[in-house]
Write a protein that holds these residues in place. Structure first.
Motif, PDB file in Angstrom:
ATOM      1  N   ALA A   7     -29.539   8.961  59.103  1.00  0.00           N
ATOM      2  CA  ALA A   7     -29.371   9.943  60.178  1.00  0.00           C
ATOM      3  C   ALA A   7     -27.909  10.037  60.586  1.00  0.00           C
ATOM      4  O   ALA A   7     -27.388  11.133  60.824  1.00  0.00           O
ATOM      5  N   ASP A   8     -27.221   8.898  60.651  1.00  0.00           N
ATOM      6  CA  ASP A   8     -25.801   8.890  61.006  1.00  0.00           C
ATOM      7  C   ASP A   8     -24.984   9.625  59.948  1.00  0.00           C
ATOM      8  O   ASP A   8     -24.106  10.425  60.272  1.00  0.00           O
ATOM      9  N   ALA A   9     -25.285   9.384  58.691  1.00  0.00           N
ATOM     10  CA  ALA A   9     -24.577  10.059  57.603  1.00  0.00           C
ATOM     11  C   ALA A   9     -24.848  11.558  57.632  1.00  0.00           C
ATOM     12  O   ALA A   9     -23.936  12.371  57.423  1.00  0.00           O
ATOM     13  N   ASP A  10     -26.094  11.939  57.907  1.00  0.00           N
ATOM     14  CA  ASP A  10     -26.442  13.355  58.003  1.00  0.00           C
ATOM     15  C   ASP A  10     -25.701  14.019  59.155  1.00  0.00           C
ATOM     16  O   ASP A  10     -25.199  15.138  59.027  1.00  0.00           O
ATOM     17  N   PHE A  11     -25.617  13.334  60.294  1.00  0.00           N
ATOM     18  CA  PHE A  11     -24.915  13.881  61.450  1.00  0.00           C
ATOM     19  C   PHE A  11     -23.431  14.054  61.146  1.00  0.00           C
ATOM     20  O   PHE A  11     -22.836  15.083  61.460  1.00  0.00           O
ATOM     21  N   ARG A  12     -22.828  13.070  60.517  1.00  0.00           N
ATOM     22  CA  ARG A  12     -21.406  13.185  60.155  1.00  0.00           C
ATOM     23  C   ARG A  12     -21.185  14.351  59.185  1.00  0.00           C
ATOM     24  O   ARG A  12     -20.206  15.081  59.296  1.00  0.00           O
ATOM     25  N   ALA A  13     -22.103  14.544  58.256  1.00  0.00           N
ATOM     26  CA  ALA A  13     -21.992  15.659  57.313  1.00  0.00           C
ATOM     27  C   ALA A  13     -22.094  16.994  58.058  1.00  0.00           C
ATOM     28  O   ALA A  13     -21.358  17.944  57.736  1.00  0.00           O
ATOM     29  N   LEU A  14     -22.963  17.072  59.044  1.00  0.00           N
ATOM     30  CA  LEU A  14     -23.105  18.287  59.850  1.00  0.00           C
ATOM     31  C   LEU A  14     -21.806  18.604  60.581  1.00  0.00           C
ATOM     32  O   LEU A  14     -21.299  19.733  60.517  1.00  0.00           O
ATOM     33  N   VAL A  15     -21.237  17.638  61.272  1.00  0.00           N
ATOM     34  CA  VAL A  15     -19.997  17.844  62.023  1.00  0.00           C
ATOM     35  C   VAL A  15     -18.859  18.217  61.073  1.00  0.00           C
ATOM     36  O   VAL A  15     -18.051  19.094  61.373  1.00  0.00           O
ATOM     37  N   HIS A  16     -18.823  17.580  59.930  1.00  0.00           N
ATOM     38  CA  HIS A  16     -17.778  17.847  58.938  1.00  0.00           C
ATOM     39  C   HIS A  16     -17.858  19.295  58.437  1.00  0.00           C
ATOM     40  O   HIS A  16     -16.840  19.934  58.187  1.00  0.00           O
ATOM     41  N   ALA A  17     -19.086  19.820  58.305  1.00  0.00           N
ATOM     42  CA  ALA A  17     -19.292  21.156  57.751  1.00  0.00           C
ATOM     43  C   ALA A  17     -19.269  22.271  58.798  1.00  0.00           C
ATOM     44  O   ALA A  17     -19.243  23.445  58.435  1.00  0.00           O
ATOM     45  N   MET A  18     -19.251  21.939  60.078  1.00  0.00           N
ATOM     46  CA  MET A  18     -19.303  22.956  61.133  1.00  0.00           C
ATOM     47  C   MET A  18     -18.132  23.931  61.036  1.00  0.00           C
ATOM     48  O   MET A  18     -17.012  23.531  60.766  1.00  0.00           O
ATOM     49  N   PRO A  19     -18.400  25.223  61.299  1.00  0.00           N
ATOM     50  CA  PRO A  19     -17.305  26.196  61.297  1.00  0.00           C
ATOM     51  C   PRO A  19     -16.424  26.116  62.546  1.00  0.00           C
ATOM     52  O   PRO A  19     -15.317  26.628  62.560  1.00  0.00           O
ATOM     53  N   ALA A  20     -16.904  25.461  63.594  1.00  0.00           N
ATOM     54  CA  ALA A  20     -16.111  25.266  64.814  1.00  0.00           C
ATOM     55  C   ALA A  20     -15.263  24.008  64.659  1.00  0.00           C
ATOM     56  O   ALA A  20     -15.662  23.050  63.999  1.00  0.00           O
ATOM     57  N   GLY A  21     -14.101  24.023  65.282  1.00  0.00           N
ATOM     58  CA  GLY A  21     -13.252  22.839  65.266  1.00  0.00           C
ATOM     59  C   GLY A  21     -13.844  21.744  66.129  1.00  0.00           C
ATOM     60  O   GLY A  21     -14.253  21.989  67.262  1.00  0.00           O
ATOM     61  N   VAL A  22     -13.915  20.541  65.598  1.00  0.00           N
ATOM     62  CA  VAL A  22     -14.408  19.389  66.344  1.00  0.00           C
ATOM     63  C   VAL A  22     -13.313  18.330  66.326  1.00  0.00           C
ATOM     64  O   VAL A  22     -12.760  18.022  65.275  1.00  0.00           O
ATOM     65  N   LEU A  23     -13.029  17.812  67.512  1.00  0.00           N
ATOM     66  CA  LEU A  23     -11.981  16.809  67.657  1.00  0.00           C
ATOM     67  C   LEU A  23     -12.478  15.752  68.632  1.00  0.00           C
ATOM     68  O   LEU A  23     -13.135  16.083  69.618  1.00  0.00           O
TER      69      LEU A  23
END
Length: 147
Positions: A7-23
């Motif tokens: 689940a943690d790996a899936d969540f990180r993949a989601l954030v990595h792929a998001m079109p919005a900037g995440v910081l």
């Protein structure tokens, strides 16, 4: 692999792929940035932002006082309402307008500020063009009335 790790790996993949900037930052120092955030700031990858200071290295100087005031209240509010800032570009291009919000999150064993930003540059440029067209139309109307 345990379900929690998956689940943690899936969540990180989601954030990595998001079109919005995440910081994510702690005390203003960037701990993580996704590829969309790198693109907003004219960098090749998010890791180029790690270690930079949000106020001094990423946000346009004119927007720093507002952002500093907002970040001072995040501990009380837990989440900040959306606001717009201009982001400095490492590639020499003009700053990008971004709208985003921030929230306190647990990150790497401590509390940090998570920020999500959406590029609003095209919208801002369209608003400027519309405002200019309106002013020109007003001048035209005034000139026609005077004739």
């Amino acid at each position: 692999m345990s379900e929690a790790l998956r689940a943690d790996a899936d969540f990180r993949a989601l954030v990595h792929a998001m079109p919005a900037g995440v910081l994510v930052h702690r005390a203003g120092v960037v701990l993580y940035a996704n590829p969309a955030m790198a693109q907003l700031t004219g960098r090749r990858e998010g890791s180029e932002l790690v270690g930079l200071h949000v106020l001094h290295d990423i946000v346009h100087g004119d927007d720093r006082p507002l952002l500093k005031r907002r970040l001072a209240t995040i501990g009380e509010a837990k989440q900040l309402p959306p606001a717009q800032v201009r982001l400095l570009r490492a590639d020499g291009e003009p700053p990008r307008f971004a709208e985003g919000t921030a929230v306190m999150i647990p990150f790497e064993g401590g509390r940090a500020v998570g920020v999500v930003l959406r590029d609003r540059t095209e919208r801002e440029e369209a608003l400027k063009r519309a405002s200019l067209a309106e002013r020109l139309a007003s001048v035209g109307t005034l000139a026609a009335g005077g004739a």
